[in-house]
Design an enzyme around this catalytic site. Sequence first.
Site, mmCIF file in Angstrom:
data_model
loop_
_atom_site.group_PDB
_atom_site.id
_atom_site.type_symbol
_atom_site.label_atom_id
_atom_site.label_comp_id
_atom_site.label_asym_id
_atom_site.label_seq_id
_atom_site.Cartn_x
_atom_site.Cartn_y
_atom_site.Cartn_z
ATOM 1 C CG HIS A 1 -1.942 -1.101 1.181
ATOM 2 N ND1 HIS A 1 -2.709 -1.437 2.277
ATOM 3 C CD2 HIS A 1 -2.316 -1.959 0.199
ATOM 4 C CE1 HIS A 1 -3.499 -2.444 1.978
ATOM 5 N NE2 HIS A 1 -3.275 -2.789 0.720
ATOM 6 C CG PHE B 1 0.991 -10.079 4.700
ATOM 7 C CD1 PHE B 1 1.009 -10.395 6.043
ATOM 8 C CD2 PHE B 1 0.715 -11.078 3.793
ATOM 9 C CE1 PHE B 1 0.781 -11.694 6.479
ATOM 10 C CE2 PHE B 1 0.470 -12.377 4.211
ATOM 11 C CZ PHE B 1 0.500 -12.685 5.555
ATOM 12 C CB CYS B 2 0.355 -3.216 4.344
ATOM 13 S SG CYS B 2 0.013 -2.829 6.063
ATOM 14 C CB ALA B 3 0.422 -6.255 -0.262
#
Length: 420
Positions: free
Chosen positions: A127, A368-370
């Site tokens: 992100h 995982f911020c993705a």
Amino acid sequence: MLATVTLARPLRALPVLGADLPVTLADGRITNHVNLDYAATAPCLAAAADAVTQILPWYASVHRGAGAASQRSTLAYERARQTIGDFVGARVDDHVIFTRNTTDALNLLARALPSGTTVVGWAGEHHANLLPWGTTVSLPVPRTSGEAIDTLDLTLAGLTGPVLVTVTGASNVTGEVWPIAELTEVAHRHGARIAVDAAQLAPHRPVSLADSGVDYLALSGHKLYAPFGAGVLAGRADWLDSAAPYLAGGGATAYVAAEDGGYRVEWNEGPARHEAGTPNLVGAVALAAVCEALAESDRDALTAHEAALVERLREGLDALPGVGELRTFPVGHDRVGIVSFAVAGVPAPEVSAHLATRHGIGVRDGLFCAHPLSQRLLADASARVGADLGTSAVRASVGLGSTEEHVDRLLLGVAELIRA
């Protein structure tokens, strides 16, 4: 047969703190904590802690005082900038700007883009490299390195004006290393610039702006064994010097005068332009100490040690029924010390909780911020396994201080959970 780790030389020269932390398990037993969550925040390298201890008695204002402590602090801060610049292979005319972390660094760069810049990136980014840019040309997640290169080549051929390509150096979900040299060559052939999110790459592999030709590089100290709140944006000076300061305030200003009910401001050029406010001296010194220690180490031995641990972990997980690994590229693709997986019938939070409370292992679960990438790779892994792997995954990540015993303990814990 599980991979065996063979070292060119012992790795004790780069000790991390917290290697022997005692933790109490759910059954009351006490064991040593196993940290397999390096990709989120790496433990503190002893060299970073030592450097912080040495500078703290001299801690004072930076760039603002005539006293001995202030002068020494200023010198330490600027020496840290030079050391980190050397570590990332900064060119003579590059800027090395201190930020809070990779996210902060990439947001700074996004603010510094010339008007009308087209940003080209991939849909599978973290992100931090997905959200700061506003409207982008979003390329589909490739199946191979060659596909990534070819797609970028075709896309850039149709663009005019200033263009910035943004890409991860190594995925924080899979650990897979992207073909940075080839993507840089394609970008430059079309007159574009390229920025690399090196948050996961820099702790594991040497990086060099000069050698690769990359225009901008961002990294985080807390991923790089220096958890003191400092990051870096390094790269071409012209866009950064032409942009409005990232933050308005003291330190970024060369001169301020009251004028017509407002203020006339002359902004600094160079890194100071984007470093308003009191700088993070401790974070800069810690990060520089780690960079110096890594630069003086046997990086080939570290890479070999990590690769053997990752191979051992992947082989062990592959042998367990109902376990699917998340990956973008083919099985044998180069990667750093990150492996994400999911277990059919067992939600990821339950897997991580079991590992923590029954085996003293710290991992991360989630997306995982993705999120776009992780969701896609979970679907792909479910298809390969032939079972629903759920809506989130578990990530195990290794680094300095990780051992075969740590990997084997995780494999034992996952196997125990599957048998339950």
